[in-house]
Design a protein around this motif. Sequence first.
Motif, short mmCIF file in Angstrom:
data_model
loop_
_atom_site.label_atom_id
_atom_site.label_comp_id
_atom_site.label_asym_id
_atom_site.label_seq_id
_atom_site.Cartn_x
_atom_site.Cartn_y
_atom_site.Cartn_z
N LEU A 26 0.82 -1.21 0.00
CA LEU A 26 0.00 0.00 0.00
C LEU A 26 0.85 1.26 0.00
CD1 LEU A 26 -2.74 -1.04 2.59
CD2 LEU A 26 -2.98 -0.94 0.10
N LEU A 27 1.96 1.26 0.75
CA LEU A 27 2.83 2.44 0.79
C LEU A 27 3.49 2.66 -0.57
CD1 LEU A 27 4.21 4.75 2.25
CD2 LEU A 27 5.87 3.11 3.17
N LEU A 28 3.93 1.58 -1.21
CA LEU A 28 4.50 1.72 -2.54
C LEU A 28 3.47 2.28 -3.52
CD1 LEU A 28 6.86 1.28 -4.51
CD2 LEU A 28 6.02 -1.06 -4.85
N SER A 29 2.26 1.74 -3.48
CA SER A 29 1.20 2.23 -4.35
C SER A 29 0.91 3.70 -4.09
CB SER A 29 -0.07 1.39 -4.14
OG SER A 29 -1.13 1.86 -4.96
N GLN A 30 0.89 4.09 -2.83
CA GLN A 30 0.62 5.48 -2.47
C GLN A 30 1.68 6.41 -3.04
OE1 GLN A 30 -1.95 6.81 -1.14
NE2 GLN A 30 -1.29 8.81 -0.39
N LEU A 31 2.95 6.07 -2.85
CA LEU A 31 4.03 6.93 -3.35
C LEU A 31 4.03 7.00 -4.88
CD1 LEU A 31 6.78 5.66 -0.90
CD2 LEU A 31 5.93 8.01 -1.01
N VAL A 75 10.69 0.03 0.31
CA VAL A 75 9.75 0.83 -0.48
C VAL A 75 10.38 2.16 -0.88
CG1 VAL A 75 7.57 2.10 -0.38
CG2 VAL A 75 7.67 -0.27 0.40
N HIS A 76 11.14 2.75 0.04
CA HIS A 76 11.82 4.00 -0.29
C HIS A 76 12.74 3.81 -1.50
CE1 HIS A 76 14.37 7.56 0.07
NE2 HIS A 76 15.42 6.75 0.10
N TYR A 77 13.61 2.81 -1.44
CA TYR A 77 14.55 2.59 -2.54
C TYR A 77 13.82 2.26 -3.84
CZ TYR A 77 18.17 2.23 1.10
OH TYR A 77 19.01 2.49 2.15
N LEU A 78 12.79 1.42 -3.77
CA LEU A 78 12.10 1.00 -4.98
C LEU A 78 11.27 2.13 -5.57
CD1 LEU A 78 11.40 -1.10 -7.05
CD2 LEU A 78 9.68 -2.03 -5.48
N SER A 79 10.58 2.87 -4.73
CA SER A 79 9.77 3.98 -5.26
C SER A 79 10.64 5.04 -5.91
CB SER A 79 8.91 4.60 -4.14
OG SER A 79 9.72 5.17 -3.13
N GLU A 80 11.78 5.35 -5.28
CA GLU A 80 12.69 6.32 -5.88
C GLU A 80 13.19 5.84 -7.24
OE1 GLU A 80 14.10 9.48 -4.27
OE2 GLU A 80 12.02 9.12 -3.63
N GLY A 81 13.51 4.55 -7.33
CA GLY A 81 13.98 4.00 -8.60
C GLY A 81 12.91 4.02 -9.67
N LEU A 82 11.69 3.66 -9.32
CA LEU A 82 10.60 3.66 -10.30
C LEU A 82 10.23 5.07 -10.74
CD1 LEU A 82 8.40 0.87 -8.70
CD2 LEU A 82 9.49 0.76 -10.96
#
Length: 389
Positions: free
Chosen positions: A15-20, A305-312
């Motif tokens: 959910l946090l990844l989806s939100q970001l 999630v921080h690292y992945l969201s920044e990368g995406l």
Amino acid sequence: MRTQVAIIGAGPSGLLLSQLLNRAGIETVVLERQSRDYVLSRIRAGVLEQGAVDLLTRAGVGARMAREGQPHTGCYLTHDQQMIRIDFDNACAAKVMVYGQTEVTRDLYDAQDALGAQHIHGVENVALHDLDGQTPHVTYDLDGQSHRLDCDFIAGCDGFHGVSRKSIPETVRREYEKVYPFGWLGVLSETPPLHEELIYANHPRGFALASMRNPMLSRYYIQVPLSDNVEDWSDDAFWEELKARLPEDVAQGLVTGPSIEKSIAPLRSFVSEPMRYGALFLCGDAAHIVPPTGAKGLNLAASDVHYLSEGLIAQYSAGDSSGLEAYSEKALARVWQAMRFSWSVTTMMHHFPEHGAYDRQMQRVELMQLATNPIAQRLFAENYTGLPY
């Protein structure tokens, strides 16, 4: 159906990844096997590192946490009736936030609803396809019908027992595991917390933890053999054992009451490498499990999630793939640091069946060092409050 990022699992990491990502204009679809009510009924961790607090705030879900969460600037370790306080503020100018994972998940669902993010609950037979090819996609069944979800990337946020990690070929996957010879019997009760800060107790009868969720909701744990069942423990037996493991003057202040939730959780340390395979990226418990002693499970999911969201976000906004290429290495570097801390605190605080007099003496020496050595206190405080992302 097509989306940019398919997310497997509607726990906090998914959910946090989806939100970001949605806030950055990136489309997602979240697939979840269980119902929303089931997801919200899970009782999990309640201690958030400052990095996790900052990330939730950046995701637009920090308002209720700021109002209702409980900032803590220290915690206690006990041994031989002695209370040893680790002062986070003095040791490393940091703090943690006590705010239950259930509340984090509820805040994320509410924020996702406000954004119109798509969640599909009740899916079955989820399978990941063409992860190292040109057409990554997910198939699943819903209400007896088969469906296909095409995507650019897949985030595996579906926990230790999910399908994501197992979709990485065994020839590629490396797994590291330590299973501990005991579990935690946890009780949730509508009673005022024993103390304003967490108390971690080392005792010859076994470990105990006095924690809380809010001013009228307490969470307590005691170490039990893996052979025990919840049915073996009445509420009265639990409270008596908890009192026996706490310093006597502290135990006198314990307010008891009926349990509203009681469960036994086994303890293990587990890491799967790599955390990326083609279009698939693992997050949280899908890639790693830590003993709850160090309060790192949800916090490691947040850093993933921080690292992945920044990368995406960099990939979609600027065509920059460097963050995605470095994701597994960066995430695992932080994972292993948290693994070391959780393992060391678990070893220091629990009674192991195979331990003899030498091992128990080493536990005592470690605890006394924490009681007297500012450098040891700083190292503990830095790791407990969270290493930088």
